[in-house]
Design a protein around this motif. Structure first.
Motif, PDB file in Angstrom:
ATOM      1  N   PHE A   4       5.125  -1.857  -2.493  1.00  0.00           N
ATOM      2  CA  PHE A   4       5.120  -2.525  -4.233  1.00  0.00           C
ATOM      3  C   PHE A   4       4.906  -0.810  -4.929  1.00  0.00           C
ATOM      4  O   PHE A   4       5.090  -0.785  -6.140  1.00  0.00           O
ATOM      5  CB  PHE A   4       5.320  -3.211  -4.920  1.00  0.00           C
ATOM      6  N   SER A   5       3.420   0.129  -4.188  1.00  0.00           N
ATOM      7  CA  SER A   5       2.796   1.003  -4.706  1.00  0.00           C
ATOM      8  C   SER A   5       4.149   1.703  -5.589  1.00  0.00           C
ATOM      9  O   SER A   5       3.778   3.124  -6.173  1.00  0.00           O
ATOM     10  CB  SER A   5       1.997   1.437  -3.395  1.00  0.00           C
ATOM     11  N   PRO A   6       4.870   3.068  -4.179  1.00  0.00           N
ATOM     12  CA  PRO A   6       5.669   3.710  -5.380  1.00  0.00           C
ATOM     13  C   PRO A   6       6.271   3.194  -6.644  1.00  0.00           C
ATOM     14  O   PRO A   6       6.310   4.104  -7.381  1.00  0.00           O
ATOM     15  CB  PRO A   6       6.356   3.833  -4.476  1.00  0.00           C
ATOM     16  N   GLU A   7       6.682   1.806  -6.943  1.00  0.00           N
ATOM     17  CA  GLU A   7       6.801   2.019  -7.878  1.00  0.00           C
ATOM     18  C   GLU A   7       6.035   0.896  -9.162  1.00  0.00           C
ATOM     19  O   GLU A   7       6.445   2.116 -10.016  1.00  0.00           O
ATOM     20  CB  GLU A   7       8.136   0.251  -7.503  1.00  0.00           C
ATOM     21  N   GLN A  25      -1.666  -7.244   1.090  1.00  0.00           N
ATOM     22  CA  GLN A  25      -2.160  -6.049   1.096  1.00  0.00           C
ATOM     23  C   GLN A  25      -0.646  -5.499   1.524  1.00  0.00           C
ATOM     24  O   GLN A  25      -0.387  -4.442   0.706  1.00  0.00           O
ATOM     25  CB  GLN A  25      -3.324  -5.648   1.949  1.00  0.00           C
ATOM     26  N   ASP A  26       0.322  -6.261   2.716  1.00  0.00           N
ATOM     27  CA  ASP A  26       1.066  -5.664   2.476  1.00  0.00           C
ATOM     28  C   ASP A  26       2.915  -4.827   1.791  1.00  0.00           C
ATOM     29  O   ASP A  26       3.329  -4.553   1.473  1.00  0.00           O
ATOM     30  CB  ASP A  26       1.855  -6.148   4.299  1.00  0.00           C
ATOM     31  N   ILE A  70       5.668 -17.017   4.045  1.00  0.00           N
ATOM     32  CA  ILE A  70       4.335 -16.081   2.808  1.00  0.00           C
ATOM     33  C   ILE A  70       4.465 -15.457   1.937  1.00  0.00           C
ATOM     34  O   ILE A  70       4.423 -15.039   0.996  1.00  0.00           O
ATOM     35  CB  ILE A  70       2.641 -16.291   3.451  1.00  0.00           C
ATOM     36  N   LYS A  71       4.775 -13.753   3.295  1.00  0.00           N
ATOM     37  CA  LYS A  71       4.943 -13.046   2.804  1.00  0.00           C
ATOM     38  C   LYS A  71       5.969 -12.814   1.619  1.00  0.00           C
ATOM     39  O   LYS A  71       6.626 -11.956   0.428  1.00  0.00           O
ATOM     40  CB  LYS A  71       5.697 -11.722   4.066  1.00  0.00           C
ATOM     41  N   GLN A  72       7.292 -13.305   1.580  1.00  0.00           N
ATOM     42  CA  GLN A  72       8.642 -13.512   1.264  1.00  0.00           C
ATOM     43  C   GLN A  72       8.257 -13.907  -0.098  1.00  0.00           C
ATOM     44  O   GLN A  72       8.651 -13.995  -0.724  1.00  0.00           O
ATOM     45  CB  GLN A  72      10.117 -14.845   1.793  1.00  0.00           C
TER      46      GLN A  72
END
Length: 532
Positions: free
Chosen positions: A393-396, A387-388, A422-424
């Motif tokens: 990436f929400s704006p894009e 979710q982070d 994992i985030k990467q």
């Protein structure tokens, strides 16, 4: 060779020789002038045609043999009566010679007295004609020659009959040995660990061993006499080409391909395809020996991947220490130059600065490859990490009008590991998905709890998709389809997931989209942990 088949071939040969003799006789009667007129042997020609017709009708070989020998003898008798030259009597040798080639003592013994009576009859009838042209010495030589040839024919037939009997006894002995050998072959066929099947010329299964049933999942009752789908649909054309080549006598040894089981799953197979010949040398069936090499392929893949990771790590160690220090100096001077808005080469220095950043990115990814396994493992909620990334990436996504679909079904899944790594991985995959989408595309992110203690993460897009060739190489070092890519992102992602005891797979279809699936082991969160 079978005795009946041998007799059939001899009958065919001697009929043809009979026809050649008639042809020569006919041509000589037309173009050569003899002292006595020679007539065309019409009855003999009709008789020869009758023999051809009877052979086509497949009458008994022994009857045909009798008709051929009788026809030759009668034709020579007619020839001598038509043109009474004493030298023609020697032609009676030919049927006796043919009888000896049949290796039939009965035919020779029957033909010999008939020939003797014919010779006596011809001498009595044409003695006056013979008397003026033959001397007693010549007559003695002719008769002696006939007697010797006749005796030779009889002895030869007797000898060949005995030889044939000995050959039959030897064949019988060999057949008994073969029966014993066939028993061993049957045991080998039934107990072989490789799948073995025999196909007829129409690719229907006519025999198979238990290993073949176990390997493909089809029972013997389902297979015998039927066409069974054993290859993936995309490989059917290539399989049919191999079958055509086998039917032409070609063989395939240890050929590696993909085969399909009854349940639709594929496996790596090593095939040996060979034609099966009968005693006449004709192809009557095809044999297929199949060995499952899936475990070997997986082992080879792991070995290659380990070598690649080792190589990349060694390169990373050298590159990071040898290049980063001078790169820092160059980058510092370029930044100083870019602060001066008046210098005339600002366009070039900014380009240099951009490329330096790209080089620095490559070095950073090298360093990730050179790092050891996870050493600071901590518990973290996997969905919160994803979710982070979505928030990042929400704006894009909004800017490009990309529709985002979310499905969270693993709220209590706790993963132990390095959450930043994992985030990467999630960032790399989501970034690739967005780059594959055109404006107003769709992106779907979902999580699920799987069996055997795994949580699954699925990232789907309906973008350009990839060909099977690209998918097979996507985890290769330095492989990229982007003009600005390093070719290390997916390889690093796979390494990170494997270090967390997980698995990453890609399913993609060209012009339809791509799905990246990640499996990670998880622990179920306690209520207190969840509330926190």
């Amino acid at each position: 060779m079978d005795k009946s088949m041998l007799l059939t071939k001899r009958n065919r040969l001697f009929i043809n020789l009979f026809a050649v003799g008639l042809l020569l006789h006919t041509l000589s009667s037309l173009f050569i002038h003899y002292q006595n007129p020679v007539s065309i042997p019409l009855f003999a020609i009709l008789y020869c045609i009758l023999l051809y017709i009877l052979r086509r009708m497949n009458i008994n070989n022994y009857v045909m043999q009798t008709l051929i020998l009788g026809g030759m003898n009668g034709y020579i008798l007619y020839l001598i009566i038509d043109t009474p030259y004493y030298i023609h009597i020697l032609l009676f040798v030919y049927p006796l010679f043919i009888a000896s080639l049949y290796h039939s003592i009965i035919s020779s013994l029957i033909l010999l007295p008939i020939t003797a009576l014919e010779v006596i009859y011809l001498f009595q009838k044409n003695y006056i004609n013979f008397e003026s042209t033959i001397e007693f010495g010549n007559l003695y030589v002719v008769l002696l020659f006939l007697i010797l040839i006749s005796l030779t024919a009889v002895v030869h037939s007797l000898f060949m009959r005995n030889t044939w009997h000995r050959m039959e006894e030897q064949q019988s002995t060999l057949e008994r040995a073969l029966d014993s050998r066939e028993g061993y072959l049957h045991m080998f066929f039934e107990n072989a660990k490789d799948g073995i099947a025999v196909f007829d010329l129409d690719a229907r299964i006519i025999a198979l061993n238990p290993a073949f049933e176990l390997l493909y999942g089809w029972s013997r009752e389902e297979c015998i006499g039927n066409h069974i789908p054993l290859v993936p649909p995309e490989n059917v054309a290539a399989a049919n080409e191999r079958i055509e080549k086998v039917l032409k006598g070609e063989s395939f040894y240890s050929f590696e391909t993909k085969d399909m089981k009854k349940n639709g799953t594929f496996f790596d197979a090593q095939l040996t395809l060979s034609p099966i010949y009968n005693k006449s040398g004709d192809i009557v069936a095809m044999s297929v020996i199949t060995r499952d090499i899936s475990y070997r392929k997986e082992a080879e893949k792991l070995i290659v991947q380990t070598e690649k990771l080792k190589l990349a790590g060694e390169i990373a160690a050298g590159v990071a220490h040898e290049i980063r220090n001078p790169m820092t100096v160059i980058s510092g001077f370029i930044q100083m130059m870019n602060t001066d808005d008046q210098h005339p080469y600002q366009t070039y220095t900014k380009l240099i600065a951009s490329e330096l950043e790209r080089i620095n990115l490559i070095i950073s990814e090298f360093l990730i490859l050179a790092k050891p396994h996870v050493t600071k493992a901590k518990e973290f909620h996997i969905e919160r990490i994803i979710q982070d990334v979505v928030l990042l990436f929400s704006p894009e996504l909004n800017l490009r009008s990309i529709l985002l679909k979310e499905s969270w079904n693993a709220q209590n899944a706790i993963v132990i590991g390095e959450q930043n790594q994992i985030k990467q991985v999630i960032i790399n995959i989501v970034k690739n998905a967005i780059e594959a989408l055109t404006n107003e595309g769709s992106l779907e992110i979902s999580t699920d709890l799987e069996t055997e203690g795994f949580v699954s993460i699925h990232i789907r897009d309906n973008g350009a998709g990839m060909t099977p060739e690209v998918v097979n190489q996507i985890f290769e070092p330095f492989f990229t389809t982007k003009t600005t890519g390093t070719g290390l992102g997916m390889m690093i992602s796979e390494k990170i997931i494997q270090e967390h005891a997980g698995k990453i797979t890609i399913n993609s279809q060209l012009n339809k989209g791509t799905t990246v699936s990640i499996l990670l082991p998880y622990n179920k969160a306690e209520k207190s942990a969840t509330s926190n």
